[in-house]
Design an enzyme around this catalytic site. Structure first.
Site, PDB file in Angstrom:
ATOM      1  N   PRO A  26     -45.848  47.313 111.678  1.00 24.03           N
ATOM      2  CA  PRO A  26     -46.852  48.296 112.095  1.00 24.03           C
ATOM      3  C   PRO A  26     -46.858  49.508 111.158  1.00 24.03           C
ATOM      4  CG  PRO A  26     -45.449  47.662 113.950  1.00 24.03           C
ATOM      5  CD  PRO A  26     -44.817  47.104 112.720  1.00 24.03           C
ATOM      6  N   GLU A  64     -36.642  46.112 116.058  1.00 26.06           N
ATOM      7  CA  GLU A  64     -37.220  47.338 115.485  1.00 26.06           C
ATOM      8  C   GLU A  64     -37.501  47.163 114.003  1.00 26.06           C
ATOM      9  OE1 GLU A  64     -37.430  48.179 118.930  1.00 26.06           O
ATOM     10  OE2 GLU A  64     -38.106  49.762 117.576  1.00 26.06           O
ATOM     11  N   ARG A  90     -57.990  30.589 102.904  1.00 27.79           N
ATOM     12  CA  ARG A  90     -59.414  30.219 102.957  1.00 27.79           C
ATOM     13  C   ARG A  90     -60.139  30.639 101.685  1.00 27.79           C
ATOM     14  NH1 ARG A  90     -62.926  34.366 104.249  1.00 27.79           N
ATOM     15  NH2 ARG A  90     -64.560  32.983 105.025  1.00 27.79           N
ATOM     16  N   ASP A 109     -68.847  36.748 103.243  1.00 28.06           N
ATOM     17  CA  ASP A 109     -68.032  37.242 104.362  1.00 28.06           C
ATOM     18  C   ASP A 109     -68.486  38.634 104.763  1.00 28.06           C
ATOM     19  OD1 ASP A 109     -66.312  35.165 104.627  1.00 28.06           O
ATOM     20  OD2 ASP A 109     -64.754  36.015 103.360  1.00 28.06           O
TER      21      ASP A 109
END
Ligand SMILES: O=C(OCc1ccccc1)c1cn[nH]c1
Length: 243
Positions: free
Chosen positions: A88, A115, A158, A173
């Site tokens: 994160p 963590e 992809r 896209d």
């Protein structure tokens, strides 16, 4: 492209062998190897984590185990990988990141849990000249990096030549022109009283292109004004501005 993943939950990466990605592996476009971090523990409990220095909640993943695992996996192939650590606290993973990594000959994903991984593992790898990207797939906290790896591997693979049946779809896209994709429709012409926008059935390709561009601008302005603001001046032509 070779992809290695190191994780304490190898089973979590099984979906990578399904469908489109599975076919890319079967076609030899991608070599995927998933490694169990616990293979590099030496204690009976196979401990991969320990209490954090400085106190606080949660556990931190031990550097010794990760160091041995990374060294062993690196040695499995002569190609130097980009090492990717989902967290994160990472820099945002975007379509541009996926495009960049699609050009790499090898990616090595290190899945953290608890963590996170003792920072010295990243510092040591960088100290040895290995490129390490700490990246976030979004502003939320998962239990581990495995789900983020599924997302990033799909976004990258992809883009590899030969993976998508129709390469044009990768070019068109969302984000490739800096805007969100507009709405899409297929048969029937009317469904539950809802009709497909006339212009799309007009055969007038200029009008269709204009309509699609307007819908993309409209949606981007409504849902992602940040993307609109980030567009380079030249990206919007006079007709766009009229919108
Ligand atoms: O939660 C994530 O990664 C797993 C992870 C890694 C290290 C410590 C806690 C959790 C994540 C969220 N956005 N992008 C990645």
């Amino acid at each position: 492209m070779r992809i290695d993943v190191i994780t304490i939950f190898p089973g979590y990466l099984a979906p990578l062998r399904e469908a489109l990605l599975g076919r890319a592996i079967a076609a030899g476009l991608v070599d995927l190897d998933v490694h169990d971090l616990r293979d590099w523990t030496h204690d009976v409990h196979q401990a991969v984590d320990d209490a954090p220095y400085g106190g606080g909640p949660g556990m931190v993943m031990r550097p010794q185990v990760w160091g041995e695992a990374l060294d062993a996996v690196l040695a499995r192939d002569a190609r130097t990988p980009r090492i990717v650590v989902p967290t994160p606290a990472g820099r945002p993973f975007t379509q541009a990141t996926a495009q960049e990594w699609a050009g790499a000959e090898r990616l090595l994903f290190a899945c953290g849990r608890y963590e996170g991984i003792d920072q010295r593992v990243v510092d040591d790898a960088r100290g040895r000249g290995l490129p390490v990207d700490e990246v976030s797939i979004g502003d939320y906290v998962l239990v581990g990096g495995e789900a983020a790896v599924l997302v990033m591997v799909e976004a990258v693979v992809r883009l590899l030549p030969g993976v998508l049946g129709n390469p044009a779809s990768a070019e068109q896209d969302s984000f490739s022109d800096g805007l969100l994709e507009g709405p899409a429709y297929t048969r029937p012409e009317t469904w539950r009283g809802l009709a497909v926008p006339e212009v799309l059935r007009s055969g007038n390709h200029a009008a269709i292109a204009r309509w699609r561009r307007d819908r993309a601008l409209e949606r981007t302005a409504q849902r992602r004004p940040d993307l609109l603001a980030a567009l380079p001046e030249r990206a919007l032509d006079k007709a766009d501005r009229a919108f």
